[in-house]
Write an enzyme that holds these catalytic residues in place. Sequence first.
Site, PDB file in Angstrom:
ATOM      1  N   HIS A   1      14.902  53.685  58.438  1.00 50.82           N
ATOM      2  CA  HIS A   1      15.013  52.240  57.901  1.00 50.82           C
ATOM      3  C   HIS A   1      14.916  51.703  56.570  1.00 50.82           C
ATOM      4  O   HIS A   1      15.758  51.178  55.954  1.00 50.82           O
ATOM      5  CB  HIS A   1      14.378  51.376  59.041  1.00 50.82           C
ATOM      6  CG  HIS A   1      14.430  51.679  60.522  1.00 50.82           C
ATOM      7  ND1 HIS A   1      15.605  51.317  60.941  1.00 50.82           N
ATOM      8  CD2 HIS A   1      13.592  52.329  61.211  1.00 50.82           C
ATOM      9  CE1 HIS A   1      15.496  51.667  62.535  1.00 50.82           C
ATOM     10  NE2 HIS A   1      14.186  52.465  62.263  1.00 50.82           N
TER      11      HIS A   1
HETATM   12  C1  BDR Z   1      11.037  48.871  61.502  1.00 52.48           C
HETATM   13  O1  BDR Z   1       9.940  48.638  61.890  1.00 52.48           O
HETATM   14  C2  BDR Z   1       9.288  49.988  61.780  1.00 52.48           C
HETATM   15  O2  BDR Z   1       8.812  50.418  62.604  1.00 52.48           O
HETATM   16  C3  BDR Z   1       9.834  50.595  60.711  1.00 52.48           C
HETATM   17  O3  BDR Z   1       8.905  50.886  59.682  1.00 52.48           O
HETATM   18  C4  BDR Z   1      10.715  49.543  59.945  1.00 52.48           C
HETATM   19  O4  BDR Z   1      10.282  49.048  59.035  1.00 52.48           O
HETATM   20  C5  BDR Z   1      12.360  49.154  62.128  1.00 52.48           C
HETATM   21  O5  BDR Z   1      12.449  48.406  63.140  1.00 52.48           O
END
Ligand code: BDR
Length: 312
Positions: free
Chosen positions: A242
């Site tokens: 992400h």
């Molecule tokens: C987001 O949530 C976190 O777990 C990850 O680091 C990312 O920023 C994805 O939904």
Amino acid sequence: MPRKIIIDTDPGQDDAVAILLALASPEDLDVIGITTVAGNVPLHLTSRNARVVCEVAGKLDVPVFAGCDAPLQRKLVTAEHVHGKTGLDGIELPDPKMPLREQHGVDFIIETLRREPSGTVTLCPIGPLTNIASAFLKAPDIRSRVREIVLMGGAYFEVGNITPAAEFNIYVDPEAADIVFKSGAQITVMSLDITHKALVTHARVSAFEALGTRVGRAVAGWTHFFERFDVTKYGSKGAPLHDPTVIAYLIQPELFSGRHINVEIERQGEFTCGMTVADWWRVSDRAPNAMWMGSIADDGFFDLLTERLARL
Ligand code: BDR
Ligand code: CA
């Protein structure tokens, strides 16, 4: 001139890769500070992890500031089930030697935006939006001084990953997200709609490992760790990576395309709290407030990432 950025983060393996990508790209990005927030794991761990990552990169002079330890109005929800007990499970790394700065992360954001020429500092939130919203509440004058906010959060076509309707970063602090999306600042959103197309497949993990460096081994260990959880969950070829999409966008914006649309944050729905109601089809008459990315050139993204990480 490299673009000045503040990374606001809750590391997290994917946050860690985002930080490394930024630190590996000094000709494009000047990381003037890292602020930590409670999210994937509690604040003391995200503050530890951010410094661990700087030390893995050999960049001990990057200032790291601890920010808010809880959402504006709600109890903290964490994600150890994805990221492990430390938030950075996947490879054993020593505790950091570099100290945390004394100043509160929110005050660092405020002071920096007031000190630097207006329109020159970009905020890169890759965790819950608590620090950014707190800074805007405490110092409303800084909102118009921000160059751009490029954030990871939300979902529309891919709906939720922490509830059926909501993405984690927005779900943890929807009141903060609402303040940020209503701030009038220029906002670019990297949501699950694109991060679910940026998958760390076996071949991509192997490419990190093949770098043969400490950074390559760390990134391979981290991405391999959360791949196990995500592949089972989504039934896909690999886990979404992400947060580095935020940094990649600042380096190579042509890898992404999207639409300038209205985005509202649901804060009350019994089943939909934290949902990003993105008017992709422009069916409301609400004014656009965010550039919502819809596609990513995923091979180009991973090429950029691997090439830059090789420098560290
Ligand atoms: C987001 O949530 C976190 O777990 C990850 O680091 C990312 O920023 C994805 O939904
Ligand atoms: Ca994150």
